[in-house]
Design an enzyme around this catalytic site. Structure first.
Site, mmCIF file in Angstrom:
data_model
loop_
_atom_site.group_PDB
_atom_site.id
_atom_site.type_symbol
_atom_site.label_atom_id
_atom_site.label_comp_id
_atom_site.label_asym_id
_atom_site.label_seq_id
_atom_site.Cartn_x
_atom_site.Cartn_y
_atom_site.Cartn_z
ATOM 1 N N GLN A 19 9.934 -5.539 6.690
ATOM 2 C CA GLN A 19 10.710 -5.681 5.455
ATOM 3 C C GLN A 19 12.183 -5.623 5.824
ATOM 4 O OE1 GLN A 19 8.418 -2.639 3.034
ATOM 5 N NE2 GLN A 19 8.734 -4.209 1.456
ATOM 6 N N SER A 20 13.009 -6.350 5.094
ATOM 7 C CA SER A 20 14.382 -6.600 5.547
ATOM 8 C C SER A 20 15.316 -5.418 5.377
ATOM 9 C CB SER A 20 14.965 -7.815 4.803
ATOM 10 O OG SER A 20 14.183 -8.957 5.052
ATOM 11 N N THR A 21 15.183 -4.645 4.296
ATOM 12 C CA THR A 21 16.165 -3.604 3.987
ATOM 13 C C THR A 21 15.478 -2.284 3.685
ATOM 14 O OG1 THR A 21 16.211 -4.115 1.626
ATOM 15 C CG2 THR A 21 17.746 -5.330 3.039
#
Length: 683
Positions: A19-21
Site C-alpha cells: 500500500q502506498s501511504t
C-alpha cells in the site's frame, strides 16, 4: 489453467502486498484483506509453499527504494518463485523500469504472474504484450492522479483557502479562513519573539535568550484526539520558523518549499522541504488575515536573517554581530576586487584584510590595514549623524526600565493562570466523583496533586524572578542616563558600553563601507541606510610605525641624553618630563637599555665628556671662580656659551670657551679688602 505446470507448483508462490501511504494502512483495511487473501487463491491453484512479502507496506511504487520488491526479484532470479501473485500491476510497480525488469526476469526463469484478471506467462508474446500495456497504464494512471491532485491544490491555494496545517498562534474559523488564537498567552509569546529579534537582530541570540530565561513557546502537537498547543522550551528551528513564516505577517503563502528528485544507487530518491526564494513561491497573498507584525517588518527581518547567514556563501551577507573589538566586521568591501573583507586578531588588536584573490586565484592579498584608526573615524561619523536621536534613546530606555513587569514575568504570570485553571478543573472532577469509587477517585486525586505541583513550581519561578529583578532607577541614575543621551560621545566611550552594542549602532546607520588604498591613504566611502554616501580619507602608518611607537621627539631626546648621562638618570629625567613609553608606561633603566639597543644608540661612557672637550656646570663654575648659581644665570643669559638638551638635563660647556672667558674677565682686585672674607656658594 494450462499455463501452470508441475514445475511451477514445485516452486514457491510469492504473494506481493503493498500500500502506498501510511494513511492507507490505517484507513483502507479492506485493500489489505484482499491482498492477503491472495494466499488462499494460490492454495486453490495448487501451490503448497506460499511466501507473503509485505515489507513494502506504506511505500510508494513510483521508483523509490523498496526492500520487499528487491527481495522478490532476488527470489525470482534464484529460481525459487513459481508464481508471483498481486491484485493488479500497480501493486507490483508504477514505473516502467521496475515493471519491465520484473517481466524480463520472470520470462528468463519461467515464473508466471497472477492477478485478479488472469494468469500470464511472460515467455508467451501475447501475455508479454498484455503485461507491458498493463504496466504502461499503471504508470499513466499514477501521473494522472498526481496531476489532478496537484492542480486541485493549486487552484484552492490561489484563492487563499488551502490550509494543510495551521501555524501556532492561529486557529481555523470555517473551512477557508484563520484568525488569531484567542489564548492571550499564545499571542504574547509570539509577540515576544518578534520584539526580541528586533532588539537582538539574531535568530540564535533570540533562541538563547528564551532558553536562558526559561520561557516556553507554543508549538503544534498531535495526539489521538487531534492537534493541540504544547508549551516547550524552544529549539533553534522553532524560533527560525516563527520569524520566517509569512503567516505571522498576515500573508497567505503556498509553494514556499519544493521537492527534488535525485538518483542514488539506481533508485529514485525524493528530497522534500527545500526552501525556495520568495519570488518563486506559487502563491503570495498579503493582508489575508490579522498578523502579529506588518509586512514591512517581516521583509526587514528576512533581510537581517539573510545578512547573518555568512556560512551559506552569500557575497552580500554582513554576518551577525560577533565577538571582537573591531566595529566594521561584515560591513567592509574591498574597492579593488569587490570582495568582502575579513578580520584577523592578534590579541585585542585587529586588522582588516581582503584575501579573496589569495584564496580563489593564488595571488597576493588586495589590501590590509589596522582597524583602530578606521573604527575611530567611522565611529565619529556615525555619532555625528546620530546625535539628534540621543535624547529620544535615553527617554525610551527610561520607559522600558520603568515598566511594571518584564516579558519573562508576563509569560510566567500567564502560565500561572493556566496552571491554576487546570488545578481548579482537576479539583472539580475530583469533587464530582463518588469517594467510594477508589479506582477513579485515586486517579483524579493524582491528577489534582500534579496540577497543584505545577502551580507551586511556577509560583517559585516568579518569586525567584522578582528577587533577581533590579531596583528602579533613582533620581541620580536618571539624571546620569539623560546626560549620556545628550552626550553620545560620552555614552559611546562609557566603560559599560560593549563592543556588541557599538556594532549594532553602526549597523543600524550604515549599510556598507567600500575601502580602497591609494598612495598610502585609506579611502573609505560610507553607504548609509538612507542612501546617502560619505567619503573619508585616512593616512596609513609607514613601515615600522604603530600605535605603540615612541614619538620621534622622544627618540631624538634619548639619542642626545645618552651622550650626557647613564640610563638610570635618563629614565628619571624622562619621567619628570612626562614622556611615557609607547604603551603609556613609565621609564626604567631596563626599558631605556632595551630602547637604545632597538634603535642602535650606544651606551653612555664616563670618558665621553673629556673626549668631546666638554665640562659640567659645576666644573665651569670652579674654573670661573664663581658659584654654581652664578654660572647657571650666566649660561641662561648667554654670557657664557653652553647647551642644555631639555629642561632638567645637565648643562654642557666647552672647556676652551670657559677658559677663554676666564682669561678675558679675570678680576683685577679682590672682591673685598678683608682677606678673611669667606665665599658663600649656593647649592
Amino acid at each position: 489453467m494450462t499455463k501452470i505446470t508441475a514445475e511451477h507448483l514445485a516452486r514457491s508462490a510469492f504473494v506481493y502486498i503493498r500500500q502506498s501511504t501510511a494513511d492507507q494502512l490505517m484507513h483502507n483495511q479492506e485493500s489489505q484483506r484482499r491482498q492477503y487473501g491472495l494466499a488462499d487463491h494460490a492454495r486453490q491453484l495448487g501451490w503448497a509453499k506460499i511466501e507473503v512479502i509485505d515489507d513494502d507496506l506504506g511505500r510508494s511504487g513510483g521508483g523509490i527504494n523498496r526492500p520487499g520488491f528487491e527481495r522478490l526479484l532476488a527470489a525470482i532470479c534464484e529460481g525459487h518463485a513459481g508464481a508471483v501473485f498481486a491484485i493488479e500491476a500497480s501493486r507490483l510497480a508504477r514505473n516502467g523500469r521496475d515493471w519491465h525488469t520484473l517481466i524480463e526476469f520472470c520470462g528468463l526463469v519461467g515464473t508466471v504472474i497472477v492477478d485478479e484478471d488472469g494468469i500470464y506467462d511472460p515467455r508467451h508474446p501475447n501475455d508479454r504484450l498484455l503485461l507491458g500495456m498493463k504496466g504502461t497504464m499503471s504508470e499513466l494512471e499514477l501521473s494522472l492522479f498526481r496531476q489532478r491532485s496537484q492542480e486541485a491544490l493549486k487552484q484552492k491555494a490561489r484563492r487563499g483557502a488551502l490550509f494543510l496545517g495551521v501555524a501556532a498562534g492561529y486557529v481555523k474559523t470555517g473551512r477557508e479562513r484563520i484568525e488569531k488564537d484567542p489564548d492571550q498567552r499564545v499571542q504574547d509569546a509570539l509577540r515576544l519573539v518578534f520584539a526580541k529579534f528586533a532588539e537582538l537582530q539574531s535568530v540564535r541570540q533570540v533562541h538563547m535568550w528564551f532558553r536562558d530565561e526559561g520561557i516556553a513557546l507554543p508549538v503544534k502537537s498531535h495526539d489521538a484526539e487531534g492537534r493541540f498547543i504544547a508549551w516547550k522550551l524552544p529549539l533553534y528551528n522553532t524560533v527560525h520558523n516563527i520569524l520566517t513564516n509569512p503567516v505571522y505577517a498576515g500573508a497567505y503563502a503556498f509553494g514556499r518549499t519544493t521537492s527534488k528528485v535525485i538518483i542514488e544507487e539506481g533508485r529514485k530518491r525524493v528530497r522534500r522541504g527545500l526552501r525556495r526564494p520568495q519570488m518563486e513561491w506559487d502563491v503570495l497573498l498579503k493582508d489575508q488575515h490579522e498578523g502579529y507584525i506588518p509586512w514591512s517588518e517581516f521583509e526587514s527581518n528576512q533581510q537581517v536573517i539573510a545578512n547573518n547567514a555568512i556560512g551559506k556563501g552569500s557575497a552580500t551577507a554582513k554576518g551577525a554581530v560577533r565577538r571582537g573589538e573591531l566595529l566594521l566586521a561584515g560591513l567592509l568591501r574591498c574597492g579593488h576586487c569587490g570582495r568582502k573583507m575579513y578580520v584577523a586578531y592578534s590579541g585585542k588588536a585587529g586588522r582588516y584584510h581582503c584575501r579573496g584573490a589569495l584564496v580563489n586565484h593564488g595571488t597576493e592579498r588586495c589590501i590590509s590595514f589596522g582597524g583602530l584608526r578606521a573604527d575611530e573615524a567611522v565611529g565619529a561619523a556615525v555619532l555625528g549623524a546620530l546625535k539628534p536621536l540621543g535624547i529620544d534613546a535615553a527617554t525610551k530606555a527610561l520607559e522600558v526600565q520603568a515598566s511594571e513587569t518584564s516579558a519573562a514575568q508576563r509569560q510566567l504570570e500567564l502560565a500561572l493562570q493556566r496552571a491554576r485553571y487546570e488545578a481548579t478543573h482537576a479539583r472539580r472532577q475530583y469533587d464530582a466523583v463518588d469517594p467510594g469509587n477508589r479506582l477513579v477517585a485515586g486517579e483524579l486525586e493524582r491528577r489534582w496533586n500534579k496540577a497543584l505541583e505545577a502551580v507551586h513550581e511556577i509560583e517559585g519561578e516568579i518569586a525567584a524572578l522578582e528577587a533577581r529583578r533590579p531596583s528602579l532607577l533613582g533620581e541620580k541614575e536618571r539624571d546620569q542616563l539623560m546626560r549620556l543621551g545628550a552626550d553620545l560621545d560620552l555614552a559611546w566611550s562609557h566603560p559599560a558600553a560593549t563592543s556588541a552594542t557599538r556594532k549594532r549602532i553602526v549597523r543600524a546607520a550604515l549599510r556598507e563601507v567600500v575601502v580602497r588604498i591609494e598612495g598610502g591613504v585609506i579611502e573609505m566611502v560610507l553607504h548609509w541606510q538612507g542612501g546617502d554616501h560619505t567619503a573619508l580619507k585616512l593616512k596609513m602608518n609607514t613601515v615600522g610605525k604603530h600605535r605603540w611607537t615612541v614619538p620621534e621627539d622622544t627618540l631624538t631626546l634619548v639619542r642626545e641624553l645618552a651622550r650626557l648621562m647613564p640610563d638610570r638618570q635618563i629614565a628619571r629625567l624622562l619621567n619628570r618630563a612626562g614622556k611615557p613609553t609607547g604603551r603609556g608606561n613609565g621609564w626604567t633603566q631596563a626599558r631605556i637599555c632595551s630602547f637604545r639597543s632597538h634603535h642602535g644608540i650606544a651606551v653612555h661612557r664616563a670618558s665621553e665628556w673629556a673626549e668631546r672637550g666638554e665640562i659640567t656646570l659645576e666644573a665651569a663654575a670652579q674654573i670661573m671662580d664663581v658659584s654654581v648659581m652664578t654660572a647657571l644665570r650666566m649660561a641662561r643669559l648667554g654670557i657664557i656659551k653652553g647647551r642644555q638638551v631639555c629642561y632638567g638635563a645637565p648643562w654642557a660647556f666647552k672647556t676652551a670657551d670657559i677658559a677663554a672667558y676666564r682669561m678675558q674677565n679675570a678680576p683685577q682686585r679682590p672682591l673685598t679688602a678683608d682677606p678673611a672674607q669667606q665665599r658663600f656658594d649656593f647649592q
